[in-house]
Design an enzyme around this catalytic site. Sequence first.
Site, PDB file in Angstrom:
ATOM      1  N   LYS A 282      61.120 127.848  84.829  1.00 16.10           N
ATOM      2  CA  LYS A 282      61.479 127.515  83.655  1.00 16.10           C
ATOM      3  C   LYS A 282      62.585 128.669  83.122  1.00 16.10           C
ATOM      4  CE  LYS A 282      57.655 124.875  82.238  1.00 16.10           C
ATOM      5  NZ  LYS A 282      57.959 123.886  81.621  1.00 16.10           N
ATOM      6  N   ARG A 356      51.033 116.351  86.893  1.00 17.90           N
ATOM      7  CA  ARG A 356      50.782 115.024  87.208  1.00 17.90           C
ATOM      8  C   ARG A 356      50.108 115.565  88.900  1.00 17.90           C
ATOM      9  NH1 ARG A 356      56.767 113.080  86.349  1.00 17.90           N
ATOM     10  NH2 ARG A 356      56.360 114.501  84.856  1.00 17.90           N
TER      11      ARG A 356
END
Length: 506
Positions: A282, A356
């Site tokens: 990120k 996920r």
Amino acid sequence: MSIKFSFGKAPKAKSDIAVIFTFGNKTLTAFGKELDKGGKGQIQAALSASASFEGKTGQVLSVSMPKGADFPRVLVVGAGDPKKVDILTVETSGANTLPVLKATGAKCASIFVDAPKTLAIEETEFASAFAAGIRLRSYSFTEYKKSQTPQALAQIDVILEKTAAAKKLFDHQDAVADGVFLARDVMNEPPNKLYPDSYAKRIQKELKPLGVDVEVIGEAQMKKLKFLSHLEVGKGSERKSCVVVMRWHGGPVTKAKKTFSKKPVAFVGKGITFDTGGISIKPSAGMEAMKMDMGGSAAVVGLMKALAARKSKAHVVAIVALAENMPSSKAYRPGDIIDSMSGKTIEVWNTDAEGRLVLNDSLTYVQKTYKPKFVIDLATLTGAMMVALGHEYCGTFVNNNDLWNKLESASQKTGEKLWRMPLDDAFRKAMEGKFSDLNNVGNMGRFGGACTAAGFLEHFIEDGMPWAHMDIAGKMDQKGDKGTTTAGGVGFGVRVLDRLVADHYE
Ligand code: BES
Ligand code: MN
Ligand code: ZN
């Protein structure tokens, strides 16, 4: 220091301040009038003199009382039109009164509830909601703040006729606040202090004494049980991954009890204790907020605390999937094809879509092992969810209308706002892989990112299993993503889910 609440027909000790209400006007209640007599008419005089105070909700008038009065200060709180009063506004009004109370420097406050007959809710509901609002607003995280001036306000007495009934209502809300505070606490812990292992220990320490059965599944056991997708996410970190299973059997237990006497309801939480993005790293601005990427798990742990603290009759299993997502030579890579407990293979397109990947194994596990009535997962799953709904709503994907109706009603009662989002074949299809069963990003690019994430998770939900996925990314930080310094965890989800359980599953 936390504030002590008590309910009585008269104040326990001498209070520094009396809180009284007016209902949509400047007219004092019977008790207010009595108080005013002892104060030589000062309250009525201050009310008449004030141009701004009309008794509407959100309005507060502070009156200094003359010598000899029962209380040195009186706070008149506007409660609004009695016919329109509802629990949520009373709660907010309690919350907003706290800073005013604190500013007076009072140590002990007495809140006098004597509402008109026309009040739209029970007087007991009014009293407990006002107190609960104060309690919820009183949260602070001071663990690492060594220089602190202690707060003065230590005791609040709520005075009304039906004390037992009000106390009973408040006890429920007080337990829920305990759960919310725990959720906020673990979210606010820094990631050098709170990582999967230390978090698991914290969960044990908090929940075991309440009779929650806590099982920690370490990496070796995870391998055996095939939490394979989850393990991939944690590979890049020095900190070992783990899964924590919490069981509440409609009451406390002292020994491990893996099976339920009744079908449980199930909650699953994403617990990434720090999300760097991994190899798909990120940008650095604001990355510190990613210590709260375990907000879903925090809600689940907080919920278990609330349920246990108020001795819920429900049967509940809760699982949190804990890992740290780091880049290193041991980290999983974009392009890797990984396995999962379900047997489905997943091609990793982006290591930052890790939530996920930890969730799918726990979803598979909880359905197979516990055959629950429903599964609800909570996760700070996508930035796209914030793009869609901002910081106002938690986007909620539900495959079952009955479950949605129950969630929506719990949402309206608690004020934790949910907005129903779509599950669709198109989103599920978008997650299918070319060389593998699934991929973790999907072929819709940036578009519909929260929906494709839900579509990915749906591949792991058994046919006929009622399921809700709550993407709480927008409800993670008190302030949201403005600025780079986090304002603290919200603890979102505890209240709405406690209400769901209380209304339908106990
Ligand atoms: N934890 C983040 C999502 C997030 C971002 C939550 C900001 C709260 C505040 C999640 O793991 C993530 O990085 N998601 C990616 C998915 C993408 C790579 C498909 C995202 O949203 O960008
Ligand atoms: Mn991520
Ligand atoms: Zn994440």
